[in-house]
Design an enzyme around this catalytic site. Sequence first.
Site: not given
Length: 362
Positions: A50-53, A124, A126, A143
């Site tokens: 899933p994305d975060f925002r 990302n 991941d 990040h």
Amino acid sequence: MVKPGYATDESPKILEGKDIKALAKYMKSDSCRNIFLMLGAGVSTSAGIPDFRSPGTGLYANLARLLLPFPEAVFEIGFFRRNPVPFYALAKELYPGRFRPTPTHSFITLLDSHSLLRTCFTQNIDTLERRAGVPAHKIVEAHGSFATQRCIECKTPFDAEKIKKAVLSEKVEIPRCEQKHCRGLVKPDIVFFGEGLPHEFHTSIGNLREADLLIVLGTSLTVHPFASLVDLVPEDCPRVLINLEEVGDFNRPDDVLLLGKCDEVVRELCRELGWEEELDAAWEKTKDSLEAGEQEPEPEPEETVEEGLEKITKNLEQMLHVSDKKDEAGPLAKSEVSDLVEPRSVEEGKTSPAQSPTKGKP
């Protein structure tokens, strides 16, 4: 079907047009030798991450039900020091090896094999770029990521297999530094709120001045300083946005907007480049990137993104023993937690949304 977008009516100066055909022709020319990429969460959503925002469907929106001080607290360094359990419960759901790289990740490996890839900047965490086969020295994880880990106190690196065992255990296990007289908390080298971006990010951005082409994929371009990279390439460098919707400020003459799902747009671009069979072969190899016991999910309808988030949130609730009812126990309910730091209450560490950190957001 790819929907071209046009942020300016001004005729291009480098490209012959503002479509995939013109982009592919430029990529095959002698003028295009240094391609830089900027990746966001939209590159990995088709892998099941899933994305975060995204409002309502993003990870932060779903974490709001877990009675954290604020959803982003799960990635806030001060909160982590007091209570690392929510992060490690979430890490179990997102840990590398559970997800297969997407065709877009395989496209990046093709850029490298064709000696076109200079640097891949990614937001990302991941590690799917690495798992797809992109050389580590060409990846800048702005990040941070799950690729490495260390003690948050003495900064001593921690063994990868040991943290993996802790994260994937049935109980929530909190890894601690093994250095004598330290025993600090260990976390992956993901940039938390309250932490600075990696040194490599700052030392790499100057190279953008040498870009012949910038491709921006699957990002909202709302998180800085990452979003500002689009403005650091030369004025005459073509910039391409591949995204579901138009974002950012793409109004230069050679800016190209290709609106659609990343995997679909990338496939159409590869078809125009004559790379489609290579793309299929490269993506086929990524089947081996899944850890033993993990299976690639079957393609399902669009709403499974929300269903996947619901599953993750329910799993977190179960691990943290958190009830949906606000008058019941919070995420520090006494349960199967190994080697937990002595926590203060959630209320004690509470921060209002207005005080929520903004730097280094995952």
